[in-house]
Design a protein around this motif. Structure first.
Motif, PDB file in Angstrom:
ATOM      1  N   GLY A  80       9.939  -6.665   6.494  1.00 49.30           N
ATOM      2  CA  GLY A  80      10.579  -6.981   5.223  1.00 49.30           C
ATOM      3  C   GLY A  80       9.737  -7.887   4.332  1.00 49.30           C
ATOM      4  O   GLY A  80      10.002  -8.004   3.131  1.00 49.30           O
ATOM      5  N   GLU A  81       8.713  -8.539   4.898  1.00 47.59           N
ATOM      6  CA  GLU A  81       7.854  -9.437   4.122  1.00 47.59           C
ATOM      7  C   GLU A  81       6.683  -8.725   3.461  1.00 47.59           C
ATOM      8  O   GLU A  81       5.959  -9.311   2.671  1.00 47.59           O
ATOM      9  N   VAL A  82       6.495  -7.453   3.783  1.00 44.29           N
ATOM     10  CA  VAL A  82       5.333  -6.715   3.294  1.00 44.29           C
ATOM     11  C   VAL A  82       5.488  -6.395   1.811  1.00 44.29           C
ATOM     12  O   VAL A  82       6.560  -5.984   1.354  1.00 44.29           O
ATOM     13  N   ARG A  83       4.378  -6.548   1.064  1.00 43.37           N
ATOM     14  CA  ARG A  83       4.384  -6.271  -0.368  1.00 43.37           C
ATOM     15  C   ARG A  83       3.237  -5.337  -0.738  1.00 43.37           C
ATOM     16  O   ARG A  83       2.342  -5.090   0.065  1.00 43.37           O
ATOM     17  N   ARG A  84       3.286  -4.832  -1.948  1.00 46.23           N
ATOM     18  CA  ARG A  84       2.237  -3.925  -2.413  1.00 46.23           C
ATOM     19  C   ARG A  84       0.868  -4.590  -2.324  1.00 46.23           C
ATOM     20  O   ARG A  84       0.711  -5.757  -2.675  1.00 46.23           O
ATOM     21  N   GLY A  85      -0.113  -3.806  -1.873  1.00 46.34           N
ATOM     22  CA  GLY A  85      -1.473  -4.314  -1.769  1.00 46.34           C
ATOM     23  C   GLY A  85      -1.817  -4.890  -0.411  1.00 46.34           C
ATOM     24  O   GLY A  85      -2.998  -5.082  -0.109  1.00 46.34           O
ATOM     25  N   ASP A  86      -0.817  -5.163   0.425  1.00 44.49           N
ATOM     26  CA  ASP A  86      -1.081  -5.728   1.752  1.00 44.49           C
ATOM     27  C   ASP A  86      -1.787  -4.709   2.647  1.00 44.49           C
ATOM     28  O   ASP A  86      -1.498  -3.509   2.590  1.00 44.49           O
ATOM     29  N   VAL A  87      -2.698  -5.209   3.475  1.00 47.68           N
ATOM     30  CA  VAL A  87      -3.304  -4.396   4.528  1.00 47.68           C
ATOM     31  C   VAL A  87      -2.546  -4.719   5.806  1.00 47.68           C
ATOM     32  O   VAL A  87      -2.491  -5.883   6.220  1.00 47.68           O
ATOM     33  N   VAL A  88      -1.934  -3.709   6.404  1.00 51.91           N
ATOM     34  CA  VAL A  88      -1.036  -3.961   7.529  1.00 51.91           C
ATOM     35  C   VAL A  88      -1.465  -3.196   8.772  1.00 51.91           C
ATOM     36  O   VAL A  88      -2.186  -2.193   8.707  1.00 51.91           O
ATOM     37  N   VAL A  89      -1.004  -3.703   9.911  1.00 53.05           N
ATOM     38  CA  VAL A  89      -1.146  -3.017  11.193  1.00 53.05           C
ATOM     39  C   VAL A  89       0.236  -2.482  11.554  1.00 53.05           C
ATOM     40  O   VAL A  89       1.213  -3.227  11.553  1.00 53.05           O
ATOM     41  N   PHE A  90       0.303  -1.185  11.839  1.00 52.27           N
ATOM     42  CA  PHE A  90       1.597  -0.574  12.145  1.00 52.27           C
ATOM     43  C   PHE A  90       1.425   0.496  13.214  1.00 52.27           C
ATOM     44  O   PHE A  90       0.311   0.910  13.540  1.00 52.27           O
ATOM     45  N   LYS A  91       2.535   0.952  13.753  1.00 54.56           N
ATOM     46  CA  LYS A  91       2.524   2.028  14.741  1.00 54.56           C
ATOM     47  C   LYS A  91       3.710   2.944  14.479  1.00 54.56           C
ATOM     48  O   LYS A  91       4.841   2.478  14.406  1.00 54.56           O
ATOM     49  N   ASP A  92       3.410   4.221  14.291  1.00 54.31           N
ATOM     50  CA  ASP A  92       4.456   5.200  13.988  1.00 54.31           C
ATOM     51  C   ASP A  92       4.269   6.422  14.884  1.00 54.31           C
ATOM     52  O   ASP A  92       3.140   6.886  15.084  1.00 54.31           O
ATOM     53  N   MET A 100      -2.492   1.325  13.785  1.00 51.69           N
ATOM     54  CA  MET A 100      -3.327   1.783  12.688  1.00 51.69           C
ATOM     55  C   MET A 100      -3.361   0.723  11.596  1.00 51.69           C
ATOM     56  O   MET A 100      -2.431  -0.083  11.466  1.00 51.69           O
ATOM     57  N   VAL A 101      -4.453   0.725  10.821  1.00 54.77           N
ATOM     58  CA  VAL A 101      -4.624  -0.253   9.743  1.00 54.77           C
ATOM     59  C   VAL A 101      -4.754   0.500   8.420  1.00 54.77           C
ATOM     60  O   VAL A 101      -5.669   1.303   8.245  1.00 54.77           O
ATOM     61  N   LYS A 102      -3.829   0.248   7.493  1.00 52.39           N
ATOM     62  CA  LYS A 102      -3.845   0.890   6.176  1.00 52.39           C
ATOM     63  C   LYS A 102      -3.363  -0.109   5.115  1.00 52.39           C
ATOM     64  O   LYS A 102      -2.833  -1.170   5.437  1.00 52.39           O
ATOM     65  N   ARG A 103      -3.522   0.290   3.856  1.00 51.57           N
ATOM     66  CA  ARG A 103      -3.085  -0.564   2.752  1.00 51.57           C
ATOM     67  C   ARG A 103      -1.780  -0.025   2.148  1.00 51.57           C
ATOM     68  O   ARG A 103      -1.665   1.189   1.870  1.00 51.57           O
ATOM     69  N   VAL A 104      -0.821  -0.908   1.937  1.00 50.30           N
ATOM     70  CA  VAL A 104       0.447  -0.538   1.306  1.00 50.30           C
ATOM     71  C   VAL A 104       0.216  -0.412  -0.204  1.00 50.30           C
ATOM     72  O   VAL A 104      -0.224  -1.367  -0.852  1.00 50.30           O
ATOM     73  N   VAL A 105       0.505   0.766  -0.755  1.00 52.18           N
ATOM     74  CA  VAL A 105       0.340   0.946  -2.204  1.00 52.18           C
ATOM     75  C   VAL A 105       1.674   1.117  -2.912  1.00 52.18           C
ATOM     76  O   VAL A 105       1.743   1.008  -4.144  1.00 52.18           O
ATOM     77  N   ALA A 106       2.732   1.394  -2.155  1.00 56.51           N
ATOM     78  CA  ALA A 106       4.052   1.519  -2.765  1.00 56.51           C
ATOM     79  C   ALA A 106       5.114   1.178  -1.736  1.00 56.51           C
ATOM     80  O   ALA A 106       4.926   1.388  -0.533  1.00 56.51           O
ATOM     81  N   VAL A 107       6.231   0.627  -2.227  1.00 63.36           N
ATOM     82  CA  VAL A 107       7.332   0.223  -1.345  1.00 63.36           C
ATOM     83  C   VAL A 107       8.594   0.982  -1.747  1.00 63.36           C
ATOM     84  O   VAL A 107       8.601   1.744  -2.722  1.00 63.36           O
ATOM     85  N   GLY A 108       9.679   0.767  -0.993  1.00 62.91           N
ATOM     86  CA  GLY A 108      10.928   1.477  -1.228  1.00 62.91           C
ATOM     87  C   GLY A 108      11.380   1.417  -2.677  1.00 62.91           C
ATOM     88  O   GLY A 108      11.439   0.351  -3.280  1.00 62.91           O
ATOM     89  N   LEU A 207       3.345  -5.140 -11.011  1.00 66.37           N
ATOM     90  CA  LEU A 207       4.522  -4.541 -10.380  1.00 66.37           C
ATOM     91  C   LEU A 207       5.369  -5.539  -9.600  1.00 66.37           C
ATOM     92  O   LEU A 207       6.470  -5.205  -9.150  1.00 66.37           O
ATOM     93  N   GLY A 208       4.864  -6.733  -9.407  1.00 64.98           N
ATOM     94  CA  GLY A 208       5.624  -7.726  -8.651  1.00 64.98           C
ATOM     95  C   GLY A 208       4.716  -8.746  -7.981  1.00 64.98           C
ATOM     96  O   GLY A 208       3.492  -8.631  -8.007  1.00 64.98           O
ATOM     97  N   THR A 209       5.342  -9.744  -7.381  1.00 68.76           N
ATOM     98  CA  THR A 209       4.604 -10.830  -6.730  1.00 68.76           C
ATOM     99  C   THR A 209       3.834 -10.318  -5.519  1.00 68.76           C
ATOM    100  O   THR A 209       4.341  -9.514  -4.737  1.00 68.76           O
ATOM    101  N   LEU A 210       2.594 -10.806  -5.379  1.00 66.89           N
ATOM    102  CA  LEU A 210       1.787 -10.460  -4.219  1.00 66.89           C
ATOM    103  C   LEU A 210       2.125 -11.392  -3.063  1.00 66.89           C
ATOM    104  O   LEU A 210       2.665 -12.482  -3.262  1.00 66.89           O
TER     105      LEU A 210
END
Length: 259
Positions: A80-92, A100-108, A207-210
């Motif tokens: 829930g703390e993730v914002r646009r532009g963040d580079v995150v580690v996730f598993k799906d 995996m490591v990717k950059r968030v470019v858009a949120v809900g 688009l919003g706070t980083l």
């Protein structure tokens, strides 16, 4: 008897001998510095171990920001703390079910599309992606507008021509998006090789706070301050001994000339 008078100078505290060297105040301050230094040094490491997770990035999908084989530190965060532009580690599960490591470019709630004038569009705004190599288009091929479901994220690799990211999963039920709950951590720094803290992706600011950087700089400052205090406090004894010995030699030389 016509005796000769010889004046002897008693050694000062800390000059020579088997006892403690230096003044009592110096000894106490030295011990205090070592104790405080150990608290800061070990406390900094303990804090870092709680807040951060180390990873080795296996692919080049985030080049040039993060290269294959780079060691990164990622701050443990709630999705829930993730914002646009963040580079995150996730598993799906649909993305090989491996970290995996990717950059968030858009949120809900966002709409994302590409490409017009070689730029990524989020909510109708062109995003200046300064982390991409100069002259590199936002995507190698266009993709239709995607509306990101609430509670999910749309992610891209910085190496747009060689990244298996949301664009490779557009035909999935979730249109290539990943649940926020799949995020384990947010990348704060590349520590090997020493590339330092990741830059804030200012192109997303309209688009919003980083998100703010994690406490890594504070942790490093505590560890370094602790190391300096431990070394400084530990050095007091040898320095005091050498200083005392030097004074004793001068005093001895002076007394030898007094008759």
């Amino acid at each position: 008897m016509g005796g000769e008078s010889i004046t002897h100078t008693a050694p000062r505290s800390g000059a020579t001998g088997p006892g403690p060297v230096g003044s009592r105040t110096g000894q106490r301050l030295s011990g205090l510095a070592v104790a405080l230094g150990l608290v800061l040094f070990l406390g900094g490491f303990a804090w870092g171990a709680v807040v951060y997770r180390p990873y080795t990035v296996p692919t080049s999908s985030m080049t040039p920001t993060i290269d294959a084989g780079d060691r990164i530190l990622a701050q443990r965060v709630d999705g829930g703390e993730v914002r646009r532009g963040d580079v995150v580690v996730f598993k799906d599960a649909t993305w090989a079910n491996a970290p995996m490591v990717k950059r968030v470019v858009a949120v809900g709630g966002d709409t994302v599309a590409c490409c017009q004038d070689g730029k990524l569009k989020v909510n109708g705004k062109e995003i200046d992606e300064t982390y991409l190599p100069k002259g590199t288009p936002a995507e190698m091929s266009n993709f239709p507008t995607v509306t990101v479901p609430e509670g999910r994220l749309f992610l891209l690799g910085d190496e747009r021509g060689n990244s298996v990211d949301s664009t490779a999963h557009l035909t999935d039920a979730a249109s290539g998006t990943v649940a926020r709950s799949a995020v384990d951590a947010r990348v704060d720094s590349v520590v090997w090789p020493m590339k330092g803290m990741l830059e804030r992706p200012t192109g997303f600011e309209p688009l919003g706070t980083l998100s703010s950087p994690g406490p890594l700089r504070t942790i490093l400052a505590l560890v370094l301050a602790g190391a300096v205090l431990v070394l400084g406090g530990g050095a007091y004894g040898p320095v005091a001994k050498r200083t005392g010995a030097s004074r004793a030699r001068r005093a001895s030389a002076e007394s030898a000339g007094v008759r």
